[in-house]
Design an enzyme around this catalytic site. Structure first.
Site, short mmCIF file in Angstrom:
data_model
loop_
_atom_site.label_atom_id
_atom_site.label_comp_id
_atom_site.label_asym_id
_atom_site.label_seq_id
_atom_site.Cartn_x
_atom_site.Cartn_y
_atom_site.Cartn_z
CG ASP A 253 -1.74 -1.22 1.37
OD1 ASP A 253 -2.15 -1.78 0.35
OD2 ASP A 253 -1.97 -1.64 2.52
CB ALA B 210 -13.63 3.74 8.41
CB ILE B 211 -9.56 0.43 5.82
CG1 ILE B 211 -10.21 -0.38 4.69
CG2 ILE B 211 -9.94 -0.14 7.18
CD1 ILE B 211 -9.61 -1.76 4.55
CB SER C 13 -11.93 -2.29 2.06
OG SER C 13 -11.68 -3.67 1.89
CG HIS C 14 -14.24 -6.56 0.62
ND1 HIS C 14 -12.95 -6.15 0.40
CD2 HIS C 14 -14.34 -7.78 0.06
CE1 HIS C 14 -12.28 -7.08 -0.27
NE2 HIS C 14 -13.11 -8.08 -0.50
CD GLU D 19 -9.12 -4.09 -0.67
OE1 GLU D 19 -9.74 -4.07 0.42
OE2 GLU D 19 -8.22 -4.91 -0.90
#
EC number: 3.2.1.99
Length: 368
Positions: A88, A199-200, A217-218, A255
């Protein structure tokens, strides 16, 4: 599959950010790529050597140029050396060179004088704030996003556990960007097990005087909220949560959002499918376009990204498995796509990938 069963996957991962940093650092000069490195990459046939207005040699080694249409034979990543096991990654340019931030270990920090050789430094965060432990008992932090505005470095990052949406995005700021210099500003946005999103994977967009944070994400996919430029925290009056992308027919597997403004349009880059499984990873980088930061984003075929749409620009090829967790750095020689992938030639370990983005005659990005 229930929300609590949905694979969150991402943790170990992501790549280079700030699309807005160039304007803020326009007067900063970074040392040119050493001649030996230029010669090496020329011999490899993977280098562009134009000089930017700021004197920085535009010398990123990149893969062979390919047709910008639908692609199967994607280019190899450009040449990078040193400590490259970064998930990332998000990168910013500074007066001393480049700083690359990545998932894990109090936000991993690497520096490079030339965008080629990367050296691991001490962690960005000297200590982990309590709000992280409330979501991640081990204190692990994920998916940082770095940018520079108004004389300050802004570091957004997230805390969660694998497969959970008991998650939070926090902010730390620094005037120097050096390890240990960051001041915790607290939680910007959070979700819990009752939320329909996660919340990422934060990413900041600054445009037209407004600040926006995309994340997700997802579950129900990618979201966008407005940020107060004075604090970097959530806007006090505009509390709207915009939906940008989802994959209802694919288990929610979308994501790592990153929004880039280009020629008056906004491009939402996301990662589809499965990360963090070595050579079994199926990550791929997709993109959609909109007239406004809030969307609607559509792919080349006109399919809305909220209905699973997305135009693929990079996927597994040769030994490059599961590229994703992407961000974009706007540098003097162009828009640099930064991501991670898994190396099938090296036991499937994660590695940093970089390529320049080109733009076709219909205004869509492609990787070269």
């Amino acid at each position: 599959m229930s929300a609590t069963e949905r694979p969150h996957h991402r943790r170990s991962r992501r790549a280079f950010r700030p699309a807005t940093v160039l304007a803020c650092l326009a007067m900063l000069v970074v040392p040119a790529l050493p001649a030996a490195a230029v010669d090496q990459t020329r011999r490899a046939g993977h280098v562009s050597t134009t000089t930017g207005d700021d004197g920085l040699l535009g010398s990123l080694p990149v893969g062979d140029v390919v047709d910008p249409g639908p692609q199967q034979n994607y280019p190899l990543p450009g040449l990078v050396t040193g400590d490259l096991r970064a998930h990332d990654p998000s990168m910013v340019r500074t007066p001393e060179g480049y700083r690359l931030f990545a998932t894990h270990d109090g936000v991993q920090l690497r520096t490079s004088p030339d965008r080629v050789n990367f050296q691991r430094n001490a962690a960005a965060l000297a200590s982990i704030p309590q709000w992280v432990y409330d979501r991640s008992p081990g204190g692990d932090v994920w998916a940082p996003d770095i940018s520079y505005h108004n004389g300050t470095y802004w570091l957004y990052y997230s805390a969660s556990t694998f497969g959970s949406n008991n998650s939070a995005i926090g902010l730390a700021t620094s005037t120097s960007g050096q390890p240990g210099s960051w001041q915790d500003r607290g939680v910007v946005y959070s979700t819990n097990s009752g939320s329909n999103h996660n919340a990422i994977d934060p990413s900041l967009l600054v445009t037209g005087g407004n600040w926006w944070l995309s994340f997700g994400s997802h579950w129900t996919g990618i979201k966008l909220i407005r940020i107060d430029p004075a604090t970097g925290l959530r806007h006090s009056t505009d509390r709207t949560v915009h939906s940008l992308a989802s994959r209802p027919s694919a288990g929610g597997a979308v994501e790592a959002p990153y929004i880039l403004e280009h020629d008056g349009d906004y491009f939402l880059f996301v990662s589809f499918d499965r990360c963090c499984a070595g050579t079994n990873s199926t990550y791929r980088i997709m993109v959609g376009r909109a007239d406004n930061p809030t969307g609607p984003y559509r792919d080349r075929n006109g399919t809305a990204m909220t209905s699973g749409g997305g135009t693929q620009i990079l996927a597994s090829h040769q030994n490059i498995i599961g590229p994703g967790g992407q961000s974009v750095l706007r540098d003097s020689d162009g828009d640099l796509l930064v991501y991670h992938y898994y190396d099938a030639n090296n036991s499937g370990i994660e590695r940093l990938g970089v390529n320049l983005l080109g733009w076709d005659d219909q205004g869509w990005p492609y990787v070269y």
